[in-house]
Design an enzyme around this catalytic site. Structure first.
Site, mmCIF file in Angstrom:
data_model
loop_
_atom_site.group_PDB
_atom_site.id
_atom_site.type_symbol
_atom_site.label_atom_id
_atom_site.label_comp_id
_atom_site.label_asym_id
_atom_site.label_seq_id
_atom_site.Cartn_x
_atom_site.Cartn_y
_atom_site.Cartn_z
ATOM 1 C CB ALA A 78 -0.450 3.344 15.705
ATOM 2 N N GLY A 79 -1.662 1.273 12.947
ATOM 3 C CA GLY A 79 -1.222 0.760 11.645
ATOM 4 C C GLY A 79 -1.962 1.434 10.500
ATOM 5 C CE LYS A 106 -4.280 -1.562 2.210
ATOM 6 N NZ LYS A 106 -5.186 -1.406 3.352
ATOM 7 C CD GLU A 137 -5.808 17.746 0.257
ATOM 8 O OE1 GLU A 137 -6.739 18.051 -0.509
ATOM 9 O OE2 GLU A 137 -5.555 18.367 1.310
#
Ligand code: NDP
Length: 283
Positions: free
Chosen positions: A132-133, A71, A83
């Site tokens: 927090a991935g 990704k 954005e």
């Protein structure tokens, strides 16, 4: 103009990818709308992404989904990046626009749509994200854009958490903060929306280690786990009469957005929902 036998190609690239269920809902949607499009589930190993992206252009794919571990790396092979995907540093959907290959991230947008469909007010609210991935990052960026005021990240690895907090503070209008995840964690009393953005509950019936009894009374509780309608986390929240949102809905919503980018048509969301529910009931 395509002839009788030529099909339009879309799909997902990743590794591992064999258990990725996106084909189920996308193919059901194409078939129901009689769109001659095939969704392929393709293993692309680390180091092979550049070749895969050249192949995608050469074979004139209509678009593609990107999953782990590509990704982030895929950004360099695109002509344009939305954005929000730039802020996240991650793309999960690629499509053509005006002859350019464009990267978008529909994960957080799919999450946001679930909350909006459920009439959850976001303006000025406080969010706590567990994890927090990549999923946490996509959700945080979209929530910040939707008017959430404060986003607290609770995570075990403080370096990972700090990276996300820095993105929130430097690149979005929201304020980010970090609380270390040590033992059974207490969710702050002023939290409006709590999100499990960890994989806890994906392969088993585990739930995040937090103090459930002390959760705020009107808390909205959300899970990203895509393969269950009710994870143990959401079941526990419902014991306390809290409103919940599951990760399957998020998955379907993000898939519907991808469908719309590839076909230019409104996605048959009910067909996609039924296909996913059937798949998970029967597996
Ligand atoms: P990442 O590997 O990028 O991040 C996982 C995060 O969860 C990390 O912050 C990690 O903490 C934390 N974590 C993992 N295990 C534990 C644990 N046992 N206790 C506490 N924290 C833990 O994964 P993703 O963000 O890409 O994916 C997370 C989940 O989101 C997956 O289950 C995925 O299937 C789902 N997902 C769902 C989508 C949907 O549409 N419904 C879309 C995208 C993802 P640390 O930093 O400390 O290592």
């Amino acid at each position: 103009m395509r002839g009788k036998y030529q099909r339009q190609l879309v799909g997902v690239l990743g590794d591992p990818v064999d258990d990725n269920p996106t084909v189920v809902m996308e193919q059901a949607a194409f078939d129901s709308e009689q769109i001659p499009m095939d969704y392929l589930t393709i293993q692309v190993k680390c180091g092979d992404l550049e070749a895969a992206m050249k192949g995608l252009r050469a074979m004139n794919f209509t678009g593609i989904n990107i999953t782990m571990p590509h990704k982030g790396e895929v950004l360099q092979y695109l002509d344009e990046i939305s954005e929000s995907a730039q802020i996240m540093g991650a793309v999960n959907t690629i499509y053509w626009k005006d002859g350019k290959l464009v990267g978008e991230n529909t994960d957080g947008k799919g999450f946001l749509k679930s909350l909006k469909d459920g009439n959850v007010v976001m303006e000025g609210k406080n969010v706590v994200i567990l994890g927090a991935g990549g999923a946490a990052r996509a959700i945080a960026v979209e929530l910040a854009g939707a008017g959430i005021r404060n986003i607290m990240v609770i995570n075990k690895n403080s370096d990972h958490a700090q990276l996300l907090v820095d993105i929130i503070n430097k690149k979005t209008p929201a304020a980010g903060s970090f609380m270390p995840w040590e033992g059974c964690v207490r969710i702050p009393k002023d939290t409006d929306i709590l999100v499990n953005a960890t994989p806890i509950g994906f392969l088993d019936d585990e739930k995040p280690d937090i103090q459930y009894k002390e959760l705020p009374k009107n808390l909205v509780v959300c899970d990203v786990i895509p393969n269950k309608l009710k994870t143990s986390f959401l079941q526990e929240a419902e014991k306390y009469k809290l409103k919940t949102f599951n990760g399957m809905e998020m998955l379907i919503n993000q898939g519907a957005l991808a469908y719309e980018l590839w076909t230019g048509r409104k996605a048959p969301v009910e067909v996609m929902k039924q296909a996913m529910r059937k798949e998970y009931r029967e597996s």
